[in-house]
Structures are given as structure tokens and as C-alpha cells.
Design an enzyme around this catalytic site. Structure first.
Site, PDB file in Angstrom:
ATOM      1  N   PRO A 281       1.913  11.519 -32.747  1.00  0.00           N
ATOM      2  CA  PRO A 281       0.569  11.473 -33.328  1.00  0.00           C
ATOM      3  C   PRO A 281      -0.529  11.713 -32.287  1.00  0.00           C
ATOM      4  O   PRO A 281      -1.674  11.990 -32.655  1.00  0.00           O
ATOM      5  CB  PRO A 281       0.476  10.073 -33.941  1.00  0.00           C
ATOM      6  CG  PRO A 281       1.606   9.297 -33.381  1.00  0.00           C
ATOM      7  CD  PRO A 281       2.645  10.268 -32.922  1.00  0.00           C
TER       8      PRO A 281
ATOM      9  N   ASP B 162      -2.149  33.306 -47.543  1.00  0.00           N
ATOM     10  CA  ASP B 162      -2.165  31.841 -47.409  1.00  0.00           C
ATOM     11  C   ASP B 162      -3.587  31.391 -47.072  1.00  0.00           C
ATOM     12  O   ASP B 162      -4.316  32.083 -46.386  1.00  0.00           O
ATOM     13  CB  ASP B 162      -1.254  31.399 -46.246  1.00  0.00           C
ATOM     14  CG  ASP B 162       0.228  31.513 -46.591  1.00  0.00           C
ATOM     15  OD1 ASP B 162       0.559  31.644 -47.777  1.00  0.00           O
ATOM     16  OD2 ASP B 162       1.039  31.467 -45.644  1.00  0.00           O
TER      17      ASP B 162
ATOM     18  N   GLU C 238       7.680   3.743 -29.653  1.00  0.00           N
ATOM     19  CA  GLU C 238       6.330   4.069 -29.158  1.00  0.00           C
ATOM     20  C   GLU C 238       6.289   5.431 -28.469  1.00  0.00           C
ATOM     21  O   GLU C 238       5.244   5.843 -27.987  1.00  0.00           O
ATOM     22  CB  GLU C 238       5.831   2.975 -28.209  1.00  0.00           C
ATOM     23  CG  GLU C 238       5.683   1.613 -28.868  1.00  0.00           C
ATOM     24  CD  GLU C 238       4.779   1.623 -30.108  1.00  0.00           C
ATOM     25  OE1 GLU C 238       3.635   2.075 -29.976  1.00  0.00           O
ATOM     26  OE2 GLU C 238       5.226   1.176 -31.184  1.00  0.00           O
TER      27      GLU C 238
HETATM   28 CL1  6GU Z   1       4.312  14.602 -34.915  1.00  0.00          CL
HETATM   29  N1  6GU Z   1       4.894  12.035 -35.121  1.00  0.00           N
HETATM   30  C1  6GU Z   1       4.635  10.792 -35.565  1.00  0.00           C
HETATM   31  N2  6GU Z   1       5.478   9.805 -35.247  1.00  0.00           N
HETATM   32  N3  6GU Z   1       3.593  10.486 -36.308  1.00  0.00           N
HETATM   33  C2  6GU Z   1       2.788  11.491 -36.621  1.00  0.00           C
HETATM   34  C3  6GU Z   1       2.984  12.799 -36.202  1.00  0.00           C
HETATM   35  C4  6GU Z   1       4.059  13.039 -35.434  1.00  0.00           C
HETATM   36  N4  6GU Z   1       1.997  13.560 -36.662  1.00  0.00           N
HETATM   37  C5  6GU Z   1       1.214  12.757 -37.348  1.00  0.00           C
HETATM   38  N5  6GU Z   1       1.667  11.513 -37.328  1.00  0.00           N
END
Ligand code: 6GU
Length: 260
Positions: free
Chosen positions: A87, A171, A114
Site C-alpha cells: 500500500p 478503455d 507488515e
Molecule cells: Cl499492492 N498490497 C496491500 N497489502 N494492500 C494494498 C495494496 C497492495 N494496494 C492497495 N492496498
């Protein structure tokens, strides 16, 4: 043939890649997907892949040694482009999907907990192009689902995956005239369903009017659902009719840059 390696402690997450569009691409020899169990590279009886974070804090961090052995084996003498879903990564966009679809070999390293000890990205960043990538502003429990999203977005862009019948050129986020415009509503038979009528213009056979109506609906939907995308539309791509519609929607275009 595009090669995709995916390393994860949950390779079962990738079963959907056997079906539908991506499954067909694999059967046709367009895609070579190889999933790997990270724990296969752990040495202790418990197949440990994580440990407590230095500096304290909640959760666990994935250990670098296991990742190092796994990545060395999968990479061999090659040089795939490495993607680490997290994230805190750069946004995954249609533009990045197109860039990745042009690569011969992609390696996805899925973190859980984590995340992965940051030295893994530092180490492989000296040898490979490594990108930490996020699919949106929310937090998933691990990178697996994000990799499924990315593989589907990338896979449908590979030559021969989509038929000409529904090519990727119009798209919503593809470059070109429809760039930054969401697609409008679609209808099929019957012409009336539970009292809801298909818009008459779509039954008119008037191609010019249909195209104009579709563009109006695309603009309406973009203004309603994604005002920040509407604000990014190049004003030079808007005709008089578009401007009148945006005015009716009380949508203010950002001021045009004035040359000095
Ligand atoms: Cl790529 N991984 C995780 N764990 N959470 C996310 C993400 C990725 N993209 C948005 N939230």
C-alpha cells in the site's frame, strides 16, 4: 511469450489465473505463469518467514534471507522486472499496466504482515528494475489479491489476448480521445425490461447521434463519479456541445494556461 513469476506464502490465491481470459492466454502460449511457495526456501522445521520489527511496533516483518534465496533461484542469470505489491508503493495505473505488458518477464514478490525487510528491495534494486506498487488507497491483508488485479490488467493488454471484438483501445484510461472519460451505460435486448426503456437514440440507427449521446453520457458520468478526472480533460478536446453540457452540469473547467 511473457513470463510471470509469483512468489507468495499463499500460492493457492492464484488459482483464478487458470480460468477466463488469463487461463486462455496461458493455454494459447501467450503467458507463462509460474507460482512459487516462499516457504520452500525456509530452512527451519517451522518454515519461518517472518520476525519482529526492529525499532518495535505491531506485526511482523518478512525475513530477508528466505526472500534472498527464493529470488536468487527464480531469477537465475536473468533480469526480470520486479514488482513488490504494497500500500505504500507508487500507484498502479493503466499507463503502468501498459509499460509492464511490454516487458518479457515480470516477477511479483508478495509480502504479508507488515511487509518485506526493506534491504531485499535495496539488494535487488542494484540488479533489477524494482517497483513497489499499490493498487489503491485502502489496505489489503497481503499483496496476493493486488497481484491478481495487476496480472489481469496487464494480461488483457498482451497481443492476442483480447479479440478484436473488444480491443483495449477505447478503455477509459487508455491514451487517445477518450482519455480521462469514463465509459457510459450500456444496454442490450429486450427494448423494455420491467418498464425500463432503452434510450431511444440507441435504437434509432443514427450513428452520429449515438456517438454524440455516448459522449454526453461519458461526460456526465465522469463529472458525477470522478470530478478530478473531469478537471484533467484537455480543454482542446472539448467541442461546443461538450462545453454546453458541462455548463448545464454546473461543472467549471479549470482556467486554461495563458502563455506569457
Ligand atoms: Cl499492492 N498490497 C496491500 N497489502 N494492500 C494494498 C495494496 C497492495 N494496494 C492497495 N492496498
Amino acid at each position: 511469450m511473457t513470463r510471470l513469476d509469483i512468489i507468495s506464502i499463499f500460492p493457492e490465491y492464484f488459482a483464478p489465473l487458470d480460468v477466463s481470459l488469463i487461463g486462455k492466454a496461458r493455454e494459447r502460449g501467450i503467458l507463462d505463469v509460474r507460482t512459487h511457495q516462499l516457504r520452500d526456501w525456509a530452512h527451519d522445521v517451522h518454515k519461518t518467514v517472518d520476525d519482529t520489527p526492529y525499532g518495535g511496533g505491531p506485526g511482523m516483518v518478512m525475513k530477508p534471507e528466505v526472500w534472498g534465496e527464493a529470488l536468487d533461484d527464480v531469477i537465475g542469470d536473468g533480469a526480470p522486472r520486479m514488482i513488490v505489491p504494497t500500500p505504500s508503493g507508487r500507484p498502479f495505473t493503466q499507463e503502468l499496466a501498459q509499460e509492464l505488458a511490454a516487458e518479457p518477464w515480470l516477477l511479483f514478490a508478495c509480502g504479508r504482515y507488515e511487509g518485506i525487510d526493506s534491504r531485499v528491495m535495496a539488494e535487488y534494486g542494484t540488479r533489477l528494475r524494482v517497483d513497489e506498487v499499490s493498487i489503491g488507497d485502502y489496505v489489503l491483508a497481503g499483496g496476493e489479491v493486488a497481484v491478481l488485479v495487476m496480472v489481469e490488467a496487464i494480461g488483457r493488454l498482451l497481443p492476442g489476448v483480447l479479440g478484436n471484438a473488444h480491443s483495449a483501445v477505447d478503455d477509459s484510461f487508455a491514451p487517445g480521445a477518450m482519455r480521462n472519460l469514463l465509459e457510459g451505460p450500456v444496454y442490450t435486448k429486450p427494448p423494455v425490461w420491467r418498464g425500463h426503456e432503452v434510450p431511444a437514440v440507441l435504437l434509432s440507427g443514427h450513428h452520429g447521434k449515438v456517438a454524440r449521446w455516448r459522449r454526453d453520457e461519458a461526460l456526465r458520468r465522469t463529472v458525477a463519479n470522478r470530478p478530478e478526472l473531469a478537471a484533467a480533460i484537455d480543454p482542446a478536446t472539448l467541442d461546443k456541445h461538450d462545453r454546453r453540457l458541462l455548463d448545464e452540469l454546473s461543472f467549471r473547467l479549470p482556467p486554461e494556461d495563458v502563455a506569457h
